[in-house]
Enzyme design. Structure first.
Site: not given
Ligand code: LLP
Length: 429
Positions: A247, A286, A323, A354
């Protein structure tokens, strides 16, 4: 030679007005491989990872890269070789980990909707842990494991009811979200899990949201999780690990999220203060590992001045960079050649799809002409991975840059690949 740096993008710089990622001139890649093109920096990914590794130095910790952010095989290979595990959310992602040479024992499996088939595949592969998100899932997983003569390693994903103060679509730790088990049901769920014959309780898990730019929500969640650890263990159920999710945000538009090493030093100090410092710790970052390691190169097709707005129409679109359309997200947009031969103008940068929602950036001052190239910044996370073929547009190629070397890590999709699995119906009588 004149060098201009781009704040927040340590491996991206203009050298003599030409944008370079590490030692590679991006214009050369755009010409060689065509556009749209995603380009990633190996060094930027490893540097982002190193910040976490510093924060966890000397600890029993595992960094499980949340591969949904960018699941290209060469990216997974890089993180596997750097010692990461993986956070997966589908059988497809497990298949990618295995194809990239990742160790299934380092995999945690999150997600609210795991199917029985996915559970079987993951058990067969020998994954490290299932992060269970509902009481119903717990029962099903136990049954599946028992039928295979196995016990599934589980963590309960707790919904700590903490506001991550991020976009509502990417906030996951509030009561109204579909994720995790409500705080007040957690103890009962552990008691049930401990009795189920097909399960082996391993740990506790939470993830409160994405693109988090403040440390307070993390500190709140940490206190709540540690309270729960005490309460669960007081019931005689041992928790070997805490998985604290991912996150951490990145700088898209001047945001100043805490640095991973500083944040983790602070969080781990809380852990120590509560006598929990020896426990195995896991996290699932991530975006913060890959987001600012990537750019998407695109070519200007047309300039369309208008009474109310000027449009800069480019060959990348919302299917490549979803995004902005999905979250009204900001991505920096800069020219590959910064010699600014054209007069600067304020444009909405839009794609060929489109839909009026097909925009990549609004009200951006750019000095460009048709056929010139732009780079959409911060495109390493949740861009290629969320891409689609809407409007029957082929998925872009991808390149991984390493110093002065560029590796093609994904070929541009052929149009025939898009409809390869489709069938015409037999001709009528
Ligand atoms: N762990 C779990 C259980 C998750 O659901 C997620 C992300 C992560 C880890 C990794 O989170 P990060 O470190 O990347 O923030 N598509 C959206 C983001 C969706 C995140 C979903 N879950 C965007 O483009 O902002």
């Amino acid at each position: 030679m004149t060098t201009t740096l781009l704040p927040g993008h340590p491996f991206l710089r203009y050298e003599n007005k030409a944008l370079h990622l590490e030692g590679v001139r991006l214009l050369d890649l755009a010409r060689r491989y065509g556009t749209p093109l995603y380009v990633y920096s190996r060094a930027a990914m490893l540097e982002a990872l190193a910040a976490y590794q510093r924060g966890f130095a000397g600890r029993k910790a595992r960094i499980c890269y949340a591969m949904k952010a960018n699941s290209s095989l060469a990216v997974l290979q890089l993180f596997a070789q750097a010692g990461c595990g993986f956070d997966i959310v589908s059988g497809g992602e497990l298949a990618r980990v295995l194809a990239a040479g990742g160790d299934p024992a380092t995999v945690v499996f999150s997600g609210v909707g795991k199917t029985r088939a996915e559970m079987r595949e993951a058990l067969r592969a020998g994954i490290g842990c299932f992060n269970v998100e509902s009481e119903a899932e717990l029962e099903v997983l136990s049954g599946v494991a028992e039928s295979m003569g196995m016990r599934a390693p589980v963590s309960i994903r707790v919904n700590p009811n903490v506001d991550a103060k991020t976009h509502p679509y990417i906030s996951t730790g509030l009561k109204g979200n579909k994720f995790g088990i409500a705080h007040e049901r957690v103890l009962a769920t552990y008691q049930r899990a401990a009795k189920l014959p097909g399960l082996h309780v391993k740990g506790i898990d939470c993830h409160i949201g994405s693109q988090i730019t403040e440390e307070a929500p993390y500190l709140d969640a940490m206190e709540r999780i540690l309270d729960l650890v005490d309460a669960v263990e007081a019931q005689g159920i041992r928790l070997e690990h805490i998985d604290f999710g991912g996150g951490l945000g990145i700088n898209y538009d001047g945001e100043t999220p805490p640095a991973a090493d500083a944040l983790w030093t602070k969080l781990l100090a809380r852990l120590d203060a509560r006598g929990q410092g020896e426990r195995q710790f896991m996290i699932e970052p991530g975006r913060s590992l890959v987001g600012n390691a990537g750019v998407c190169l695109t070519q200007v097709l047309y300039l369309k001045p208008g009474e109310q707005k000027n449009f800069c129409i480019v060959d990348a679109a919302m299917n490549d960079l979803p995004r902005p359309m999905m979250y009204e997200a900001y991505h920096g947009i800069v020219p590959l050649d910064d010699s600014a031969s054209a007069p600067p103008r304020v444009y909405d940068v839009v794609g060929p799809i489109c839909e009026s929602g097909d925009w990549l950036g609004r009200e951006r001052e750019l000095a460009v002409r048709p056929d010139e190239y732009l780079a959409v910044l911060s495109a390493g996370a949740y861009c290629s991975a969320m891409g689609s073929t809407y409007n029957t547009r082929a998925r872009p190629a991808e390149v991984l840059v390493d110093g002065h070397t560029a590796h093609l890590i994904r070929e541009r999709e052929a149009i025939s690949d898009i409809f390869r699995t489709e069938r015409l119906v037999p001709a009528g009588p």
